[in-house]
Design a protein around this motif. Structure first.
Motif, PDB file in Angstrom:
ATOM      1  N   VAL A   1       0.857  -1.194   0.000  1.00  0.00           N
ATOM      2  CA  VAL A   1       0.000   0.000   0.000  1.00  0.00           C
ATOM      3  C   VAL A   1       0.889   1.238   0.000  1.00  0.00           C
ATOM      4  N   TYR A   2       0.680   2.109  -0.982  1.00  0.00           N
ATOM      5  CA  TYR A   2       1.461   3.340  -1.092  1.00  0.00           C
ATOM      6  C   TYR A   2       0.542   4.549  -0.952  1.00  0.00           C
ATOM      7  N   GLU A   3       0.918   5.435  -0.047  1.00  0.00           N
ATOM      8  CA  GLU A   3       0.231   6.723   0.100  1.00  0.00           C
ATOM      9  C   GLU A   3       1.292   7.769   0.414  1.00  0.00           C
TER      10      GLU A   3
ATOM     11  N   LYS B   1      -9.751  10.672  -1.250  1.00  0.00           N
ATOM     12  CA  LYS B   1      -8.652  10.146  -2.049  1.00  0.00           C
ATOM     13  C   LYS B   1      -9.139   8.999  -2.928  1.00  0.00           C
ATOM     14  N   LEU B   2      -8.560   8.902  -4.108  1.00  0.00           N
ATOM     15  CA  LEU B   2      -8.892   7.818  -5.021  1.00  0.00           C
ATOM     16  C   LEU B   2      -8.060   6.593  -4.675  1.00  0.00           C
TER      17      LEU B   2
ATOM     18  N   ASP C   1      -0.412  12.802  -4.491  1.00  0.00           N
ATOM     19  CA  ASP C   1      -0.839  13.410  -3.229  1.00  0.00           C
ATOM     20  C   ASP C   1      -2.284  13.054  -2.880  1.00  0.00           C
ATOM     21  N   GLU C   2      -3.065  12.647  -3.878  1.00  0.00           N
ATOM     22  CA  GLU C   2      -4.488  12.409  -3.642  1.00  0.00           C
ATOM     23  C   GLU C   2      -4.935  11.022  -4.103  1.00  0.00           C
ATOM     24  N   VAL C   3      -3.996  10.115  -4.275  1.00  0.00           N
ATOM     25  CA  VAL C   3      -4.324   8.755  -4.708  1.00  0.00           C
ATOM     26  C   VAL C   3      -3.620   7.761  -3.789  1.00  0.00           C
ATOM     27  N   VAL C   4      -4.330   6.713  -3.401  1.00  0.00           N
ATOM     28  CA  VAL C   4      -3.745   5.608  -2.643  1.00  0.00           C
ATOM     29  C   VAL C   4      -3.632   4.414  -3.593  1.00  0.00           C
ATOM     30  N   ILE C   5      -2.442   3.864  -3.706  1.00  0.00           N
ATOM     31  CA  ILE C   5      -2.191   2.784  -4.665  1.00  0.00           C
ATOM     32  C   ILE C   5      -1.954   1.491  -3.906  1.00  0.00           C
ATOM     33  N   HIS C   6      -2.701   0.463  -4.284  1.00  0.00           N
ATOM     34  CA  HIS C   6      -2.547  -0.878  -3.715  1.00  0.00           C
ATOM     35  C   HIS C   6      -1.982  -1.783  -4.801  1.00  0.00           C
ATOM     36  N   ILE C   7      -0.911  -2.494  -4.490  1.00  0.00           N
ATOM     37  CA  ILE C   7      -0.215  -3.320  -5.476  1.00  0.00           C
ATOM     38  C   ILE C   7      -0.078  -4.745  -4.958  1.00  0.00           C
TER      39      ILE C   7
END
Length: 526
Positions: free
Chosen positions: A23-25, A77-78, A130-136
């Protein structure tokens, strides 16, 4: 975070596995993100959904198959999910996933500029991050990957593989060709939408959908992640060809919906910028040469209501023998690999900026309109669209630029979407009788249907199916199912006939066999 699933026990057949969720934020995980990650449930979440839903509705994909409602409050956040390594033999997918994790963890002007050399692009990326949370998920199918990395047993020929609790002979000579999980189930055929249907070219070794929907731990783990995270976009990254696809997977025709039309225009622009136009873009069920039932993207869009569900095929070589899986699915090494990694991660970052800017309708923008930036993109030449799709894009462009009466333009778009044809493909479960001579654009064979009451049983002359960069005036439904093997056979036949004709003509000119004073031979040209 490491997540674990037991999967469904079927007789003596068991299969359990885990996935790693990165998880990246930017700036650290917020309380909302921590709540979403920490509340990812167990397999019981999946089993409760299975008990509460009629799986036959999902198999038919009818109107009673309803998406899971979104419940968790968001902080604005997206949330985006990238899936890598769904099939064992697609090694390069996981390589790019791991590089993507590293790239994000170090993301700054100083680290991104040497890679992309475009300050405007880098600034857009950092603003979006800055406004997106990325799950990998770097590697979804760990058990299949382990088989690929296991040396072949030279004493066992032909090679065997496990299909549930049976040991079966494989048509592939090496473990490198292994696609499904360790008990022979394809994680990309184990989802509820259209589950259990088998295409006419079905191969059990490659696309067995399992004993029941969501029986496998890999789809169960992703289901649990989606249920808690509630993403707005997913990207499922594969290899085997160059492609960027939209749903559905079970039909050669792309659905005619506003968000999909905007995305296919954006995909075409991404393809031109990052891949020099070499990727096939459009409907997944057409572009790859076959349809798929029970796929990940079809359920994520329908079951979770995710508006942006894309499949990316990042590398492939169709000119190798099908048994040579390393070169077919992972054909690039060295400097070329570095270039591919740069381009596909760049495409992923630009996709995130599209979400952030509201270029995809329904994500930070009205759900039924194009933005001016999307409307300015020329209509793409892509697979699996009809004139109805093009008319809808033109109407949405008129609305974006204020051309014509707004209410009339909306009514026009709604009408062309309503009359968009659909194609019901024949399956091994229930073959559909078709007329080979029936042509799209003239008369509709029984396998073709339209949504309009006054056009039922017939496609209008403007509803021709667009294939690649040409408008197909009349392919039969059989041509729609033509896979890569069939194309190869016709190609070999063409080469053979060309050589035979050349020999005949050459013999007629010289009057004798043997050496001929010709500078070029047919295989030089080929």
């Amino acid at each position: 975070q490491n997540l674990y699933s037991e999967g469904l026990r079927v007789g003596d057949s068991t299969h359990n596995t885990d996935i790693d969720l990165v998880v990246y934020e930017r700036g650290g995980l917020s309380a909302d993100t921590l709540q979403a990650v920490n509340s990812i449930g167990s397999d019981q979440v999946v089993e409760e959904w299975l008990r509460e839903n009629n799986l036959e509705d999902w198999r038919e994909n009818n109107e009673r198959a309803r998406p899971i409602p979104r419940k968790r409050p968001t902080d604005g956040k997206l949330r985006v999910v990238f899936i890598f390594g769904e099939h064992g033999r697609e090694l390069i997918s996981t390589e790019i996933g791991e590089y993507f994790v590293k790239l994000l963890s170090e993301a700054s002007v100083e680290t991104l500029m040497p890679i992309f050399e475009d300050r405007t692009f880098v600034d857009d990326v950092l603003a979006a991050l800055d406004e997106v949370v990325i799950h990998i998920v770097p590697c979804e199918n760990k058990s299949g990957r382990r088989i690929v990395e296991t040396p072949d047993d030279e004493d066992t020929y032909p090679r065997t593989y496990q299909l549930m609790n049976k040991t079966t002979h494989s048509k592939y000579p090496s473990n490198i060709c292994h696609r499904p999980n360790s008990r022979g189930v394809d994680p990309n055929r184990n989802w509820p939408v259209k589950w259990g249907n088998k295409p006419l070219d079905y191969q059990a070794e490659q696309e067995f959908g399992g004993p029941a929907p969501l029986s496998e731990p890999e789809p169960r783990l992703l289901f649990r992640v989606y249920k808690s995270v509630e993403p707005i976009s997913t990207v499922n990254v594969h290899s085997g060809m160059h492609g960027i696809f939209m749903p559905p997977d079970f039909s050669p025709l792309m659905e005619n919906e506003v968000d999909l039309l905007a995305q296919v225009k954006l995909q075409d622009r991404l393809n031109d910028r990052w891949m020099d136009g070499k990727s096939t873009v459009g409907a997944a069920g057409y572009a790859v040469g076959y349809v798929a039932y029970g796929s990940h993207n079809d359920f994520v869009r329908t079951g979770f209501g995710v508006p942006s569900t894309q499949t990316w095929e990042i590398a492939g070589n169709w000119f190798t023998q099908f048994q040579n899986c390393m070169e077919t699915y992972n054909p690039i090494l060295g400097d070329e690999l570095k270039e591919y990694v740069r381009n596909w991660t760049g495409m992923a970052l630009e996709h995130i900026t599209h979400l952030h800017k509201g270029l995809i309708p329904g994500i930070r923008s009205p759900p039924n309109e194009f933005s001016k930036e999307v409307a300015e993109i020329p209509n793409p030449h892509v697979c699996g669209i009809t004139q109805a799709h093009v008319d809808a894009m033109n109407g949405l462009g008129d609305i974006a630029f204020g051309r014509g009466d707004r209410a009339e333009r909306f009514a026009f778009v709604e009408e062309v979407m309503r009359r968009t044809p659909t194609i019901v493909m024949p399956t091994l479960n229930s073959p559909v009788s078709t007329t080979p001579s029936a042509a799209i654009g003239t008369a509709t064979p029984p396998a073709l249907q339209t949504g309009g009451k006054d056009t039922a049983g017939q496609l209008g002359v403007n509803d021709r199916l667009f294939i690649g960069t040409t408008k197909a005036k009349g392919p039969s439904t059989y041509s729609l199912m033509m896979g890569s093997y069939t194309i190869m056979i016709f190609g070999l036949l063409f080469v053979t006939l060309s050589f035979y004709t050349y020999r005949r003509v050459s013999l007629g000119r010289t009057g004798r066999r043997g050496w001929r004073p010709r500078r070029y031979r047919v295989w030089d040209v080929v």
